[in-house]
Design a protein around this motif. Structure first.
Motif, mmCIF file in Angstrom:
data_model
loop_
_atom_site.group_PDB
_atom_site.id
_atom_site.type_symbol
_atom_site.label_atom_id
_atom_site.label_comp_id
_atom_site.label_asym_id
_atom_site.label_seq_id
_atom_site.Cartn_x
_atom_site.Cartn_y
_atom_site.Cartn_z
ATOM 1 N N PHE A 62 -6.247 74.343 -12.169
ATOM 2 C CA PHE A 62 -5.431 73.512 -13.049
ATOM 3 C C PHE A 62 -4.322 74.396 -13.628
ATOM 4 C CE2 PHE A 62 -9.297 71.174 -12.776
ATOM 5 C CZ PHE A 62 -9.062 69.862 -13.180
ATOM 6 N N ASP A 63 -3.075 74.013 -13.395
ATOM 7 C CA ASP A 63 -1.914 74.789 -13.839
ATOM 8 C C ASP A 63 -0.989 73.849 -14.609
ATOM 9 O OD1 ASP A 63 0.395 76.294 -14.115
ATOM 10 O OD2 ASP A 63 0.734 76.567 -11.973
ATOM 11 N N ASN A 64 -0.811 74.084 -15.916
ATOM 12 C CA ASN A 64 0.010 73.163 -16.721
ATOM 13 C C ASN A 64 1.477 73.269 -16.330
ATOM 14 O OD1 ASN A 64 0.081 75.797 -18.106
ATOM 15 N ND2 ASN A 64 1.190 74.730 -19.746
ATOM 16 N N PHE A 65 2.052 72.180 -15.825
ATOM 17 C CA PHE A 65 3.463 72.227 -15.419
ATOM 18 C C PHE A 65 4.398 71.762 -16.532
ATOM 19 C CE2 PHE A 65 2.134 68.025 -13.748
ATOM 20 C CZ PHE A 65 3.137 67.196 -14.245
ATOM 21 N N GLU A 66 3.820 71.367 -17.676
ATOM 22 C CA GLU A 66 4.607 71.106 -18.877
ATOM 23 C C GLU A 66 3.929 71.810 -20.049
ATOM 24 O OE1 GLU A 66 5.415 67.038 -19.767
ATOM 25 O OE2 GLU A 66 6.687 66.749 -18.006
ATOM 26 N N SER A 67 4.688 72.038 -21.111
ATOM 27 C CA SER A 67 4.141 72.698 -22.293
ATOM 28 C C SER A 67 3.043 71.862 -22.934
ATOM 29 C CB SER A 67 5.246 72.938 -23.323
ATOM 30 O OG SER A 67 6.232 73.808 -22.813
ATOM 31 N N LEU A 68 2.097 72.542 -23.563
ATOM 32 C CA LEU A 68 1.090 71.890 -24.381
ATOM 33 C C LEU A 68 1.544 71.980 -25.832
ATOM 34 C CD1 LEU A 68 -0.572 72.329 -21.748
ATOM 35 C CD2 LEU A 68 -2.552 72.763 -23.211
ATOM 36 N N LYS A 69 1.405 70.882 -26.546
ATOM 37 C CA LYS A 69 1.860 70.817 -27.926
ATOM 38 C C LYS A 69 0.681 70.652 -28.881
ATOM 39 C CE LYS A 69 6.405 70.638 -27.091
ATOM 40 N NZ LYS A 69 7.393 71.605 -27.649
ATOM 41 N N PHE A 70 0.760 71.330 -30.006
ATOM 42 C CA PHE A 70 -0.173 71.135 -31.103
ATOM 43 C C PHE A 70 0.671 70.663 -32.279
ATOM 44 C CE2 PHE A 70 -2.698 73.406 -34.615
ATOM 45 C CZ PHE A 70 -3.437 72.275 -34.883
ATOM 46 N N GLY A 71 0.774 69.335 -32.411
ATOM 47 C CA GLY A 71 1.730 68.792 -33.380
ATOM 48 C C GLY A 71 3.145 69.125 -32.933
ATOM 49 N N PHE A 72 3.891 69.788 -33.799
ATOM 50 C CA PHE A 72 5.257 70.176 -33.460
ATOM 51 C C PHE A 72 5.334 71.592 -32.883
ATOM 52 C CE2 PHE A 72 5.791 66.970 -36.853
ATOM 53 C CZ PHE A 72 6.570 66.060 -36.152
ATOM 54 N N ILE A 73 4.194 72.254 -32.792
ATOM 55 C CA ILE A 73 4.157 73.627 -32.295
ATOM 56 C C ILE A 73 3.895 73.628 -30.792
ATOM 57 C CG2 ILE A 73 2.986 75.859 -32.465
ATOM 58 C CD1 ILE A 73 2.116 75.071 -35.285
ATOM 59 N N ASP A 115 -5.600 64.776 -24.039
ATOM 60 C CA ASP A 115 -6.461 65.784 -24.628
ATOM 61 C C ASP A 115 -6.623 65.575 -26.131
ATOM 62 O OD1 ASP A 115 -6.854 68.582 -25.900
ATOM 63 O OD2 ASP A 115 -7.209 68.964 -23.770
ATOM 64 N N ASN A 116 -7.853 65.744 -26.616
ATOM 65 C CA ASN A 116 -8.129 65.537 -28.030
ATOM 66 C C ASN A 116 -7.335 66.477 -28.933
ATOM 67 O OD1 ASN A 116 -9.730 64.139 -30.082
ATOM 68 N ND2 ASN A 116 -10.758 66.092 -30.400
ATOM 69 N N SER A 117 -7.052 67.668 -28.440
ATOM 70 C CA SER A 117 -6.339 68.658 -29.241
ATOM 71 C C SER A 117 -4.833 68.629 -29.035
ATOM 72 C CB SER A 117 -6.846 70.075 -28.916
ATOM 73 O OG SER A 117 -8.208 70.216 -29.223
ATOM 74 N N PHE A 118 -4.396 68.394 -27.794
ATOM 75 C CA PHE A 118 -2.989 68.593 -27.448
ATOM 76 C C PHE A 118 -2.264 67.336 -26.975
ATOM 77 C CE2 PHE A 118 -5.370 72.518 -26.421
ATOM 78 C CZ PHE A 118 -4.871 73.318 -27.441
ATOM 79 N N GLY A 119 -2.933 66.190 -27.036
ATOM 80 C CA GLY A 119 -2.294 64.973 -26.561
ATOM 81 C C GLY A 119 -2.183 64.960 -25.050
ATOM 82 N N LYS A 120 -1.152 64.322 -24.525
ATOM 83 C CA LYS A 120 -1.005 64.202 -23.072
ATOM 84 C C LYS A 120 -0.631 65.552 -22.464
ATOM 85 C CE LYS A 120 -0.042 59.278 -22.652
ATOM 86 N NZ LYS A 120 0.847 58.242 -22.099
ATOM 87 N N CYS A 121 -1.483 66.016 -21.550
ATOM 88 C CA CYS A 121 -1.276 67.290 -20.859
ATOM 89 C C CYS A 121 -1.141 67.017 -19.372
ATOM 90 C CB CYS A 121 -2.459 68.234 -21.092
ATOM 91 S SG CYS A 121 -2.749 68.639 -22.820
ATOM 92 N N TYR A 122 -0.215 67.721 -18.734
ATOM 93 C CA TYR A 122 0.060 67.493 -17.321
ATOM 94 C C TYR A 122 -0.207 68.767 -16.524
ATOM 95 C CZ TYR A 122 2.249 63.195 -18.923
ATOM 96 O OH TYR A 122 2.476 61.975 -19.507
ATOM 97 N N TYR A 123 -1.006 68.599 -15.465
ATOM 98 C CA TYR A 123 -1.414 69.741 -14.654
ATOM 99 C C TYR A 123 -1.118 69.526 -13.171
ATOM 100 C CZ TYR A 123 -4.246 71.233 -18.683
ATOM 101 O OH TYR A 123 -4.666 71.613 -19.921
ATOM 102 N N LYS A 124 -0.755 70.607 -12.521
ATOM 103 C CA LYS A 124 -0.718 70.664 -11.061
ATOM 104 C C LYS A 124 -2.083 71.177 -10.609
ATOM 105 C CE LYS A 124 1.805 72.871 -7.231
ATOM 106 N NZ LYS A 124 2.903 73.829 -6.918
ATOM 107 N N LEU A 125 -2.661 70.536 -9.591
ATOM 108 C CA LEU A 125 -3.992 70.884 -9.114
ATOM 109 C C LEU A 125 -3.903 71.425 -7.692
ATOM 110 C CD1 LEU A 125 -5.809 67.617 -10.253
ATOM 111 C CD2 LEU A 125 -5.383 69.677 -11.593
#
Length: 223
Positions: free
Chosen positions: A150-161, A127-137
């Protein structure tokens, strides 16, 4: 682009009273609005309904074709969106593909054979904003509808946040065969920390995703 002229949208933020008025009265669409299962109330809820007249679509478009499209995750690579923050068009997904599961995350080919009913797949979107994002479909399909959550099974990161913890993003897409038209219903729900710089980015990012996913879908209809 066909379908752009008939669009309705509702956006609810923070403590707004959420009143979903665009959800088609069909089983899979009604199910899509019940997938939120986090104890936290979404800070963002965005529902959008598009109408595609069959007379304006290429020949051969039906629920089975749509079912294949929404499982062709690799075709999302390179999809663009308009960034309101940067005032320009940017690539949304620098890469996208199915993975074999949440542990090894090994890339696998798109799963487009047969019906989508009951299929549970996993994907990575760079993802352009959050880098690698992982979803369960989670997919469902009936004679007249097809849906994916689409359900994110890992956290989404914005830099270190941490922009969103696991399972705090739900993106639902539903296509309904409605006589002389297809109804395309998208609902995005997201919970994220109330940090001003993050909040503005999340709102912009997920509102843009609704339009980008639709743009991707319509582009695939023409192929």
């Amino acid at each position: 682009m066909f379908g752009e002229q008939n669009v309705q949208q509702n956006v609810f933020l923070n403590n707004d009273k959420v009143e979903l008025t665009l959800t088609p009265d069909t089983p899979l669409a009604q199910q899509a609005v019940t997938t939120w299962n986090s104890k936290e109330k979404p800070r963002l809820t965005n529902e959008k309904l598009f109408s595609l007249k069959k007379s304006e679509l290429p020949e051969g478009v039906d629920i089975n074709k749509i079912s294949k499209i929404v499982r062709s995750i690799s075709t999302m690579k390179g999809q663009t969106y308009y960034s309101n923050r940067h005032k320009k068009t940017e690539v949304l997904y620098h890469d996208a593909y199915l993975i074999d599961g949440p542990k090894s995350k090994k890339p696998v080919a798109d799963d487009t054979e047969g019906s989508a009913e009951g299929k549970v797949l996993y994907c990575m979107q760079d993802d352009n904003s959050f880098g690698k994002c992982y979803y369960k479909l989670n997919y469902h399909q009936t004679q007249n509808e097809v849906s994916v959550c689409f359900d994110n099974f890992e956290s989404l990161k914005f830099g270190f946040i941490t922009a969103a913890k696991a399972h705090n993003i739900k993106i639902n897409f539903v296509a309904v065969d409605n006589e002389d038209e297809f109804l395309i219903y998208l609902i995005v729900q997201a919970y994220y920390p109330r940090i001003s710089v993050l909040e503005d980015k999340m709102i912009d990012s997920f509102n843009a995703r609704v339009d980008s996913i639709y743009k991707w879908f319509v582009g695939q209809l023409a192929d």
